[in-house]
Motif scaffolding. Structure first.
Motif, mmCIF file in Angstrom:
data_model
loop_
_atom_site.group_PDB
_atom_site.id
_atom_site.type_symbol
_atom_site.label_atom_id
_atom_site.label_comp_id
_atom_site.label_asym_id
_atom_site.label_seq_id
_atom_site.Cartn_x
_atom_site.Cartn_y
_atom_site.Cartn_z
ATOM 1 N N LEU A 125 37.316 29.836 33.879
ATOM 2 C CA LEU A 125 38.675 30.019 34.167
ATOM 3 C C LEU A 125 38.742 31.537 35.009
ATOM 4 C CD1 LEU A 125 40.735 29.273 31.075
ATOM 5 C CD2 LEU A 125 41.082 28.270 33.350
ATOM 6 N N ARG A 126 37.783 32.270 34.400
ATOM 7 C CA ARG A 126 37.805 33.561 35.279
ATOM 8 C C ARG A 126 36.876 33.686 36.483
ATOM 9 N NH1 ARG A 126 37.219 38.422 30.749
ATOM 10 N NH2 ARG A 126 37.346 39.802 32.589
ATOM 11 N N LEU A 127 36.262 32.621 36.704
ATOM 12 C CA LEU A 127 35.460 32.167 38.036
ATOM 13 C C LEU A 127 36.581 31.726 38.820
ATOM 14 C CD1 LEU A 127 31.890 31.173 36.990
ATOM 15 C CD2 LEU A 127 32.552 33.336 38.164
ATOM 16 N N GLU A 128 37.279 30.684 38.355
ATOM 17 C CA GLU A 128 38.377 30.171 39.164
ATOM 18 C C GLU A 128 39.434 31.043 39.514
ATOM 19 O OE1 GLU A 128 39.584 26.505 40.782
ATOM 20 O OE2 GLU A 128 37.911 27.105 39.909
ATOM 21 N N ALA A 129 39.822 32.032 38.748
ATOM 22 C CA ALA A 129 40.722 32.968 39.032
ATOM 23 C C ALA A 129 40.367 33.894 40.322
ATOM 24 C CB ALA A 129 40.981 33.995 38.156
ATOM 25 N N THR A 130 39.232 33.930 40.585
ATOM 26 C CA THR A 130 38.902 34.567 41.769
ATOM 27 C C THR A 130 39.452 33.937 43.344
ATOM 28 O OG1 THR A 130 36.721 33.630 42.146
ATOM 29 C CG2 THR A 130 36.671 35.512 40.954
ATOM 30 N N ARG A 131 39.745 32.667 42.886
ATOM 31 C CA ARG A 131 40.219 31.620 44.134
ATOM 32 C C ARG A 131 41.743 31.176 44.029
ATOM 33 N NH1 ARG A 131 34.810 30.153 42.835
ATOM 34 N NH2 ARG A 131 35.650 28.723 41.060
ATOM 35 N N ARG A 132 42.196 31.439 42.917
ATOM 36 C CA ARG A 132 43.462 31.206 42.626
ATOM 37 C C ARG A 132 44.238 32.470 42.045
ATOM 38 N NH1 ARG A 132 44.227 25.649 41.761
ATOM 39 N NH2 ARG A 132 42.209 24.341 41.790
ATOM 40 N N PRO A 133 45.202 33.122 43.236
ATOM 41 C CA PRO A 133 45.797 34.290 42.836
ATOM 42 C C PRO A 133 46.711 34.065 41.528
ATOM 43 C CG PRO A 133 45.797 33.997 45.221
ATOM 44 C CD PRO A 133 45.170 32.739 44.479
ATOM 45 N N ALA A 134 47.303 33.007 41.120
ATOM 46 C CA ALA A 134 48.468 32.992 40.192
ATOM 47 C C ALA A 134 47.640 32.859 38.945
ATOM 48 C CB ALA A 134 48.845 31.579 40.380
ATOM 49 N N LEU A 135 46.452 32.024 38.705
ATOM 50 C CA LEU A 135 45.654 32.245 37.697
ATOM 51 C C LEU A 135 45.173 33.434 37.462
ATOM 52 C CD1 LEU A 135 44.272 30.485 35.580
ATOM 53 C CD2 LEU A 135 42.446 30.059 36.879
ATOM 54 N N ARG A 136 44.758 34.220 38.411
ATOM 55 C CA ARG A 136 44.235 35.443 38.387
ATOM 56 C C ARG A 136 45.418 36.512 37.733
ATOM 57 N NH1 ARG A 136 42.501 36.330 43.191
ATOM 58 N NH2 ARG A 136 44.284 37.683 43.821
ATOM 59 N N THR A 137 46.448 36.645 37.987
ATOM 60 C CA THR A 137 47.518 37.116 37.665
ATOM 61 C C THR A 137 47.654 36.860 36.053
ATOM 62 O OG1 THR A 137 48.753 37.258 39.659
ATOM 63 C CG2 THR A 137 50.065 37.665 37.724
ATOM 64 N N VAL A 138 47.794 35.856 35.513
ATOM 65 C CA VAL A 138 48.000 35.288 34.439
ATOM 66 C C VAL A 138 46.784 35.981 33.521
ATOM 67 C CG1 VAL A 138 48.064 33.248 32.660
ATOM 68 C CG2 VAL A 138 49.436 33.204 34.761
ATOM 69 N N LEU A 139 45.520 35.650 33.843
ATOM 70 C CA LEU A 139 44.631 36.122 33.063
ATOM 71 C C LEU A 139 44.401 37.517 33.027
ATOM 72 C CD1 LEU A 139 41.652 33.603 34.198
ATOM 73 C CD2 LEU A 139 43.140 33.648 32.084
ATOM 74 N N THR A 140 44.713 38.330 34.095
ATOM 75 C CA THR A 140 44.786 39.756 34.222
ATOM 76 C C THR A 140 45.933 40.377 33.001
ATOM 77 O OG1 THR A 140 44.087 39.869 36.488
ATOM 78 C CG2 THR A 140 45.457 41.736 35.497
ATOM 79 N N GLU A 141 47.000 39.505 32.802
ATOM 80 C CA GLU A 141 48.044 40.089 32.101
ATOM 81 C C GLU A 141 47.524 39.859 30.597
ATOM 82 O OE1 GLU A 141 51.337 37.950 33.350
ATOM 83 O OE2 GLU A 141 51.983 39.203 35.153
ATOM 84 N N ARG A 142 46.796 38.723 30.521
ATOM 85 C CA ARG A 142 46.582 38.189 29.254
ATOM 86 C C ARG A 142 45.413 39.124 28.601
ATOM 87 N NH1 ARG A 142 46.394 38.069 24.972
ATOM 88 N NH2 ARG A 142 46.398 36.321 23.414
#
Length: 202
Positions: free
Chosen positions: A110-127
């Motif tokens: 998921l963290r690797l995928e977050a480098t390509r998906r801003p919405a996922l990056r935002t969610v993971l950063t907050e979590r």
């Protein structure tokens, strides 16, 4: 009926975690999740609007399942407040997180995928930030030695140790991992105490 739907949704997210760990983010499809959960084709698409929603919910679910149970928390509350006890708590933490192998590997995907998906990056950063803040707050209330900076440094250090254990399990023996945990606590936490860092709360 609502309760049943919540259970089915949780089962689907758990299945997504298994798919992520086994096949990576590109292998995460509704069809693969349905197959992993052993449910009729089309079930996952009824619960999740799109793949992005499934990815973000998988990330949140990993954190839920990594939380210590009440017995572990009770044991930690009654443990000592010295460096030796701290070391044992950190060894236990590494062991507990590493034991949920598919969950941690899925989270790395998921963290690797977050480098390509801003919405996922935002969610993971907050979590992840919330988790870091919660660990600092818990530590400061516990009376264990070390300050907030030591907690953050230990989290970053031990996270990478867990990555090594799960991705290259033959790189280090269990004894070597235990020694590294002890050295991390001594050099990060103990060094701060030697320099006159914050004293444990009474």
């Amino acid at each position: 009926m609502v309760r049943r739907n919540e259970q089915r949704r949780a089962a689907l997210v758990d299945a997504a975690i298994e798919v992520l760990a086994r096949d990576g983010a590109r292998g995460l499809t509704f069809r693969a999740v349905d197959a992993e959960a052993a449910v009729p084709a089309g079930t996952a698409s009824n619960y999740f609007a799109n793949r992005d929603e499934l990815l973000t919910q998988a990330g949140a679910r990993v954190y839920e399942r990594l939380q210590p149970d009440e017995a572990t928390l009770a044991r930690q509350r009654t443990a000592g407040r010295d460096l030796e006890t701290y070391t044992e708590l950190m060894r236990e933490l590494v062991g507990r997180v590493a034991s949920f192998r598919t969950g941690y590997l899925a989270f790395l995907e998921l963290r690797l995928e977050a480098t390509r998906r801003p919405a996922l990056r935002t969610v993971l950063t907050e979590r992840v930030r919330a988790d870091m803040d919660a660990n600092v707050a818990y530590h400061e209330a516990s009376g264990l030695p070390g300050d907030a900076m030591a907690v953050r440094l230990l989290m970053l250090t031990l996270n990478w140790l867990i990555v090594e254990q799960l991705t290259l399990p033959d790189l280090l023996s269990q004894e070597e991992r235990d020694q590294l945990v002890a050295a991390a606590v001594e050099r990060i936490v103990g060094a701060g105490e030697d320099r006159g860092g914050p004293a444990p709360a009474s």
